[in-house]
Design a protein around this motif. Sequence first.
Motif, PDB file in Angstrom:
ATOM      1  N   GLY A 176       0.779  -1.228   0.000  1.00  0.00           N
ATOM      2  CA  GLY A 176       0.000   0.000   0.000  1.00  0.00           C
ATOM      3  C   GLY A 176       0.810   1.276   0.000  1.00  0.00           C
ATOM      4  O   GLY A 176       0.392   2.291   0.563  1.00  0.00           O
ATOM      5  N   ARG A 177       1.973   1.264  -0.667  1.00  0.00           N
ATOM      6  CA  ARG A 177       2.811   2.468  -0.748  1.00  0.00           C
ATOM      7  C   ARG A 177       3.047   2.830  -2.211  1.00  0.00           C
ATOM      8  O   ARG A 177       3.357   1.958  -3.037  1.00  0.00           O
ATOM      9  N   LEU A 235      -8.678 -11.118  -0.556  1.00  0.00           N
ATOM     10  CA  LEU A 235      -8.026 -10.017   0.133  1.00  0.00           C
ATOM     11  C   LEU A 235      -8.120  -8.762  -0.737  1.00  0.00           C
ATOM     12  O   LEU A 235      -7.958  -8.844  -1.957  1.00  0.00           O
ATOM     13  N   ILE A 236      -8.368  -7.626  -0.115  1.00  0.00           N
ATOM     14  CA  ILE A 236      -8.442  -6.359  -0.848  1.00  0.00           C
ATOM     15  C   ILE A 236      -7.249  -5.496  -0.456  1.00  0.00           C
ATOM     16  O   ILE A 236      -7.097  -5.128   0.717  1.00  0.00           O
ATOM     17  N   PRO A 237      -6.371  -5.162  -1.413  1.00  0.00           N
ATOM     18  CA  PRO A 237      -5.211  -4.309  -1.084  1.00  0.00           C
ATOM     19  C   PRO A 237      -5.652  -2.897  -0.714  1.00  0.00           C
ATOM     20  O   PRO A 237      -6.716  -2.428  -1.145  1.00  0.00           O
ATOM     21  N   PRO A 238      -4.853  -2.195   0.059  1.00  0.00           N
ATOM     22  CA  PRO A 238      -5.237  -0.839   0.475  1.00  0.00           C
ATOM     23  C   PRO A 238      -4.970   0.209  -0.606  1.00  0.00           C
ATOM     24  O   PRO A 238      -4.148   0.018  -1.497  1.00  0.00           O
ATOM     25  N   ALA A 272      -7.952   1.172   3.263  1.00  0.00           N
ATOM     26  CA  ALA A 272      -6.731   1.967   3.409  1.00  0.00           C
ATOM     27  C   ALA A 272      -5.914   1.430   4.577  1.00  0.00           C
ATOM     28  O   ALA A 272      -6.438   0.760   5.469  1.00  0.00           O
ATOM     29  N   GLY A 273      -4.616   1.738   4.536  1.00  0.00           N
ATOM     30  CA  GLY A 273      -3.730   1.351   5.630  1.00  0.00           C
ATOM     31  C   GLY A 273      -3.178  -0.048   5.469  1.00  0.00           C
ATOM     32  O   GLY A 273      -1.979  -0.231   5.258  1.00  0.00           O
ATOM     33  N   VAL A 274      -4.041  -1.031   5.602  1.00  0.00           N
ATOM     34  CA  VAL A 274      -3.622  -2.439   5.488  1.00  0.00           C
ATOM     35  C   VAL A 274      -4.634  -3.185   4.634  1.00  0.00           C
ATOM     36  O   VAL A 274      -5.783  -2.744   4.481  1.00  0.00           O
TER      37      VAL A 274
END
Length: 408
Positions: A31-32, A358-361, A378-380
Amino acid sequence: MVPADIAVTGLGLVTPAGPTPEANWSALCRGRSLAAADPELAGLPVDFSCRVPPFDIEAELGRGRTRRLDRFSHLALAAARRAVADAGLDARTWDGERVGVVLGVGSNSLHTYVKEFCHLGAGTPDRVSPLALPRSVPNMAAGEVAIDLAAGGPNFTTSSACASGATALGVARDLLRSGACDIVLAGGSESARSRMTATCFHRMRALSRRRDRPAEASRPFDADRDGFVLGEGAAVLVLERYAGARARGVRPRALLRGYGATSDAHHPVAPRPDGGGAARALTAALRDAGCGPADIGHVNAHGTATRQGDAAEAAALTRVFGGDPPPVTAPKSVIGHALGAAGAIEAAYTVLSLEHQLIPPTANFRFQDGDHKLDIVAGVPRRVTMTAAITCSFGFGGQNAVLLFTAP
C-alpha cells in the motif's frame, strides 16, 4: 457452471510493481506509492512518474526486435509470453488459427513521434526513420504479439482512452462466446512516460503537482487529491471457454462473467457529474453476469485522483449499490495511471483479489469529502469472503467499461 462461461487461465503482468503477478500482489498489499522522480521528464513542471523496474528486455526479445519496437510493444510482448506460460500453453503446439489477440492501447507512441518530428522541424526529413510508423501505430502491440506467438486468429486493437484495456477484455469475451476463437490473449499496454504526454496532461491540470513529495501525490478519493501520476505497464490475460480449460485439465484463476460498456455522451474529457453513464455500465455488467448488487464483494475503482473523475465514480457506485457499497480500492495510488493499459492491469488485480480473498489498500488515503461516502480500504489489506468482484474503467470521450469476475 455453463460451457459459455469464460475462464481466465493465465496472467502476465509487467508494471511498476514488478514483472510477475506475485511481485505485483506484494507491492499492492504494502500500500505504498511507487512514484519517484523520472529522469525522462527532468525539467518539466511535473517531473515524476511510476516506472517499470529495469529488466533485460534484449535478453528476452533479442537485440534486433528490441531495437525495432517501441516500449509499449516491449511490455506487451513480455506480458503475453508470461501469460501464455502461466496458462500452461505452448505456442509451438497450439492451433494458432483459433487463437486471437485483442489489446487495448490508448494512443500511438509519442516517444517515437517527438523524436521524428524533430527531424522534420530541423529540415532533415531524410533522417526520419522508415520504422517510425510500423513501430509506433497502436495496433503494433497486438500485431507483434501475434507474430511472436503464432496467433493467427482475429487480431486487433481497442482504443477507448483509459478504458481501452477493459474494453479489450470485453471484446475478447465476445469472440469466445461467438465461437470465433478457442483462446484469446487480451489486455493492454502503454507507456505514458513521454515528455509530450506529461506536458499535455499538465496543461490540462490532470496531473498531481506534488513534485516535492511524489510518493504522496496520487490520492484517489481523498479530499486533498489534485490529479494522477503517469505510469506505464502491460497486462495480458489468457481467456478461454470454461469447458475448454477443464478439458485440458486446467483450473481457472477466475471467470469473466459480466461486461458492460456505455458512453456518457456528455463532454470530451469531463465525466458526467452524476455518474449516470458509469452507473449504466455497472448495471449492464451485473445484468450480463446474472448478479445483483448484493453479490459483489469488492470494487476495483478507476480512481484516478482527479477531482471530477473520483466524484463522478463515487456517485455512480452510490447509484448502483446504495448507501452501503462494497469495499473499494484504487491501485493507481500505488502504480500510477498506465492510461490504455490500466483497465487490463486492474482486471488482473481483481482476479488476484478473488484468489487471495483479500483487498489491497489504497495508498495515501486519509479522509473523503462530498456527499458520496465510499468504504475505501486503506492502511492495510482487508480480509473478505467474496465470490464476485468488479473493476471499473473510464476514459476521455465518456467511455465507460466495467468487468465482473467471479471465483471459479
